[in-house]
Structures are given as structure tokens and as C-alpha cells.
Design a protein around this motif. Sequence first.
Motif, mmCIF file in Angstrom:
data_model
loop_
_atom_site.group_PDB
_atom_site.id
_atom_site.type_symbol
_atom_site.label_atom_id
_atom_site.label_comp_id
_atom_site.label_asym_id
_atom_site.label_seq_id
_atom_site.Cartn_x
_atom_site.Cartn_y
_atom_site.Cartn_z
ATOM 1 N N ILE A 189 0.792 -1.007 0.084
ATOM 2 C CA ILE A 189 -0.042 0.039 0.064
ATOM 3 C C ILE A 189 0.956 1.197 -0.119
ATOM 4 N N CYS A 190 1.823 1.350 0.853
ATOM 5 C CA CYS A 190 2.869 2.295 0.782
ATOM 6 C C CYS A 190 3.388 2.442 -0.502
ATOM 7 N N ILE A 191 3.901 1.448 -1.099
ATOM 8 C CA ILE A 191 4.456 1.545 -2.668
ATOM 9 C C ILE A 191 3.636 2.277 -3.721
ATOM 10 N N ASP B 164 8.709 14.220 -3.713
ATOM 11 C CA ASP B 164 9.490 13.725 -2.491
ATOM 12 C C ASP B 164 8.786 12.907 -1.454
ATOM 13 N N PHE B 165 7.361 13.029 -1.231
ATOM 14 C CA PHE B 165 6.767 12.318 -0.386
ATOM 15 C C PHE B 165 6.620 11.030 -1.097
ATOM 16 N N GLY B 166 6.436 10.909 -2.485
ATOM 17 C CA GLY B 166 6.231 9.817 -3.091
ATOM 18 C C GLY B 166 7.624 9.047 -2.914
ATOM 19 N N MET B 167 8.841 9.499 -3.237
ATOM 20 C CA MET B 167 9.928 8.963 -3.095
ATOM 21 C C MET B 167 10.336 8.465 -1.711
ATOM 22 N N ILE B 168 9.688 9.169 -0.698
ATOM 23 C CA ILE B 168 9.993 8.680 0.547
ATOM 24 C C ILE B 168 9.194 7.242 0.921
ATOM 25 N N LEU B 169 7.986 7.411 0.325
ATOM 26 C CA LEU B 169 7.020 6.282 0.644
ATOM 27 C C LEU B 169 7.526 5.047 -0.206
ATOM 28 N N SER B 170 8.004 5.108 -1.297
ATOM 29 C CA SER B 170 8.097 4.003 -2.236
ATOM 30 C C SER B 170 9.409 3.461 -2.232
#
Length: 77
Positions: free
Chosen positions: A12-14, A50-56
Motif C-alpha cells: 500500500i505504501c508503494i 518527494d513524499f512519493g519517493m519517501i514512501l516508495s
Amino acid sequence: MTDEKLMVCLKICICTGISFILLGVYLHNFNDVIEAMAVNGIIISAMCVDFGMILSLPTKMYLTFLLVMREAETCHK
């Protein structure tokens, strides 16, 4: 938390991370409102990426580690 629940949470995070990355790209390239906001618009679209990179990214590495460990356990049995 069991491994199955952890893997579902990480998947889900990815998916959420990839969605944020795509949203940031969309905002930066195709949204006129963000373009009209000038620097603030660039900051908003960059924060989405940035948030997407942090999560994925970290979750991909952890899922790979879990899958390698599971593969190693099944090979040794």
C-alpha cells in the motif's frame, strides 16, 4: 504484525508513493493552476514527488529483503 499484514501494508505504501510521484509530475507538467502559482507551485509539485519517493523507495528495498529471506528459508527446507 504478521508478515502477510506487513507485506500488504508495504505494498500500500508503494502504491501510495507511486501515486504521489505521478501526481507531482502531472502537477508540474500539465496543471495550469500550479504554473500560475510560480515558485509556490513548483514547491507543491516537488513535495508530491518527494513524499512519493519517501514512501516508495525504502519499502521496495524492505520487500525485496523479505522475499529473499523467504526464498532462502524455502530452499533450506
